[in-house]
Every structure is written in C-alpha cells, then in structure tokens.
Design an enzyme around this catalytic site. Structure first.
Site, PDB file in Angstrom:
ATOM      1  N   TYR A   2       2.224  -5.877 -12.393  1.00 40.25           N
ATOM      2  CA  TYR A   2       2.868  -7.054 -11.805  1.00 40.25           C
ATOM      3  C   TYR A   2       3.567  -7.877 -12.882  1.00 40.25           C
ATOM      4  CZ  TYR A   2       0.249  -6.100  -7.486  1.00 40.25           C
ATOM      5  OH  TYR A   2      -0.246  -5.531  -6.343  1.00 40.25           O
ATOM      6  N   PHE A  34       0.834  -1.204   0.000  1.00 42.38           N
ATOM      7  CA  PHE A  34       0.000   0.000   0.000  1.00 42.38           C
ATOM      8  C   PHE A  34       0.864   1.247   0.000  1.00 42.38           C
ATOM      9  CE2 PHE A  34      -2.511   3.325   2.204  1.00 42.38           C
ATOM     10  CZ  PHE A  34      -3.617   3.358   1.369  1.00 42.38           C
TER      11      PHE A  34
END
Lengths: 235, 235
Positions: A206, A161
């Site tokens: 990713y 985060f």
C-alpha cells in the site's frame, strides 16, 4: 468484514511483463477487464466474499447470503453508494459488454506471463458472453465517504480480494488503482481503507501505491446486542 | 478530518439529572432537540467543523468552505448518503419544525442543570423559529458503510462534535445514541467510527456505550498528489 483483504504482496512470482508496443509479446497472454458488477453477479460476489472470509479465518463472522446481498446492493447508481468492480480474465480477447454502464468505461489490459495461469475453480467463476467464456478473478467493493476538513467526498474501500490462483500478478493493484482513478475523475479528495497492523507485506504494498498508514487511529465498532440495545434507547 | 472528535469524557462536571416523572424538576431546564440538518444550516456546520479543527490542532488540514460543503452535502435523501444531525438547545421549549422531514422524527429531551449554561458564542450559533431562539450546540455527520460479511449496511460516524461550553453534559452521548438508534431502526448491522489511541477518556466513554475498540486495524489513506498521480494511470 470491515477491511480490505490483504492484496497480493510483492512475492517471488515473476512480475507480469507488459508488452512493449514495438516488440512481439512473449508468453501466455491474459486479457483482463475491470467492469461494474450488476445484480446478475451476486452469486459470484457471494462466493468471493466467502473465500475472503476463509482466507482471513473469519468464517464465524460470515453471515451474508445471496439474498442479503441482493437486497442491499445495487440500489443506487454506481459510485453514489456501495459499488463493486469485478476483474474478469480470459486467455482470448474479452468481447465488449452488451449493456455498458454510462457511468464507467471498463478498464482493459493485457498481461503476458511465462506460465499459463491454472484456475482450479474456473467453472464456478465463469461468465459466458455468447460463446466466449471469462472468469471472475477478484473484486473491490467501495462506497463514498466524506471528509469534513476537505469539505468533499472520497471513497472507502471495504474489500479488495483476488482469488488465490491469481495473486501476486498485479491484479490487486489494478483493482485498487481503478478506484483511485475514479476518485480523481470525480474530484474526490481521498481513498481510504484499512489493513491489519501485522500484515507487513500488505502495508509495504500500500505504501508503494502512495498510501500513508495512520498509526494512531483505532476503529470503534458498535454491533450485535450492544447495537440492538439502542432500539428503545431514550437518547 | 477522518475522525469522530473526542466526545465529552466523563468529567467532574455534574451529570445532568433527568427529572423523575413524579417529582418536580429542580434547577435550570435545558430543552434539547436533535434534528436533521438542511442546506440552510451550512454556515453553522462550517463553523462547527472549523471549531473541531481548532480543537484537534489540525487547522492546517482544514480547507472546507461553505461552498464546498453546499455542493457536496444534501444531494441525497437523509440516511442514503452523508447525513447530519444537529443538536439544538434552548432554555424554553423548542417549537416544532415547520417542515419536518418524513425520514426522521426529531429527538427531544429536557435536562435540568444546577447551573445555567453560559454560551459565549450564542449569537453566532442562534437559529430563530419565529420569535423563539435556539442555539446549535453540536453535530454528528454520518453515512452508510457496508459489511460484506454481514451482507448489510451500517453507519460510519465521520464526526461527532459538541461545542466547548456544552461538553461533559451527555450531549455527545445523545447524538451518538441517535445514530445508533437510527441504525437499528433501519436494520443495519453496525455503527463504526475511529478514535485516537491515546485518547483514553474517549475510549472509555465509547466502551461504556457498548463499542469494541479494534486494536489491530490501521487506516490507509491515499490523498493529495499521491492520489492525483492516478489520474492518468494505466491501471
């Protein structure tokens, strides 16, 4: 929360320019450091997790308290169980840690941005090192998992985060890379995490980082009353 | 392997009949015990994992050795890190453990089956307790994970495996239930594992055990050369 929060996807925010060694860096410097969290950081960690729940519109599932975090985190040496890296930022060089962990050398990196970063919550996320002040910009929580096929551990990234005002600048990548680098250092075989299937920007990000997305596996979760029912189960 | 092997789905094999307390049990008794694995069990564990790889047609991904397992398992007290329960079976009562773990009281249960169970690999999976002989029928490997939203740990079940000749008899359920019961005992918030989306029998079985299947999450995996690339990364 069982999931890495979507990291800053590639966006229209300009990528940070690393200062080439031979030229004079241009723009606003941002000094960053990734360090291990300590029990003193629990109030920050609690606020970061809550912001993540708000971001994911999942506050109805959020029940962590500073007390529940304090009593369940930091019970083992770093990397042996639940481990948290914090990302610190400052517009001036960050002073060295007074009590550095022998397990991890902080990662430091200086970015230069065209515009100064504006943090509306600076006060709530400030750490003071003597007269120096840095802000906590994000975190990653991870812990060892195990591959029986490889016969070796890996790391599972539960949460990644970065606070809203710091997204899209490469900080999520920096945090995740630090976990991957630590895994390699320890001879581990994998780093895994999960992503929502509709979050195409996160998936693209990713994949750019080298991850495969496994399409066929689904998570099974036993929780709440369904889990409690096993208390007296004649297994 | 990142996944719980599919457990015995509901099948046409007759369900075991538990002996009602007031009546005389009928059939072939099978005495079972779930106990913590120890380093001495590594040869069995290695064979079980290999059988799981064969069952999943994934032997090309199997590189674990007895040595790699020995050097990465049993480094922490039970439940604090990677933990293995073994399921033992015998046609006669199983003698008590000589060195029981203070962390876990073995789970014992007696089943009665219409037909005797035939184990073609009995010798390869036999454990001797003095003159008594029991066989290892399956295992479950699990470890703590963490929910930041709950602010508490859970268990992640990496592998659940029952040898072929013992499937469809409730042993997979027994192993998974033992993990769930242990999670409740420790005040943990969740038990999680993964399943292949096309394995409808396994999904049905898990749902019957009270699990939710999360449809939207996908696993991301960084491994092999893509992971090694982070060794010298300027994160």
């Amino acid at each position: 929360m069982a999931a890495a929060a979507p990291p800053p996807p590639p966006s229209d925010v300009p990528e940070p320019r690393m200062a080439p060694p031979e030229t004079t860096p241009i723009g606003h410097p941002v000094f960053t450091r990734i360090r291990l969290a300590t029990p003193l950081d629990v109030p920050f960690i609690h606020k970061l997790i809550h912001q993540m729940a708000v971001f994911e519109k999942l506050t109805h599932l959020f029940s962590a308290t500073e007390s529940s975090l304090s009593s369940t985190l930091f019970l083992s040496p770093p990397f042996q169980s639940f481990t948290i890296f914090l990302l610190e930022l400052s517009s001036s060089p960050i002073p060295p840690l007074l009590s550095p962990s022998p397990s991890f050398t902080p990662v430091e990196k200086t970015f230069y941005f065209d515009l100064a970063l504006n943090d509306p919550e600076k006060d709530a996320f400030s750490v003071h090192y003597g007269s120096d002040q840095v802000v906590i910009a994000g975190f990653v929580l991870f812990f060892p998992n195990y591959s029986t096929f490889l016969g070796k551990p890996g790391f599972y990234v539960e949460d990644l985060f970065v606070r809203e005002c710091y997204r899209g600048k490469g900080f999520g990548r920096m945090l995740l890379s630090a976990v991957a680098k630590q895994a390699v250092k320890m001879g581990y075989g994998r780093v895994e995490w999960v992503v929502l299937d509709w979050n195409v920007n996160a998936i693209k990000f990713y994949e750019q980082m080298g991850a495969q997305i496994l399409p066929e596996w689904r998570i099974c979760r036993l929780t709440g009353d369904s889990l409690q029912a096993y208390q007296n189960a004649n297994v």
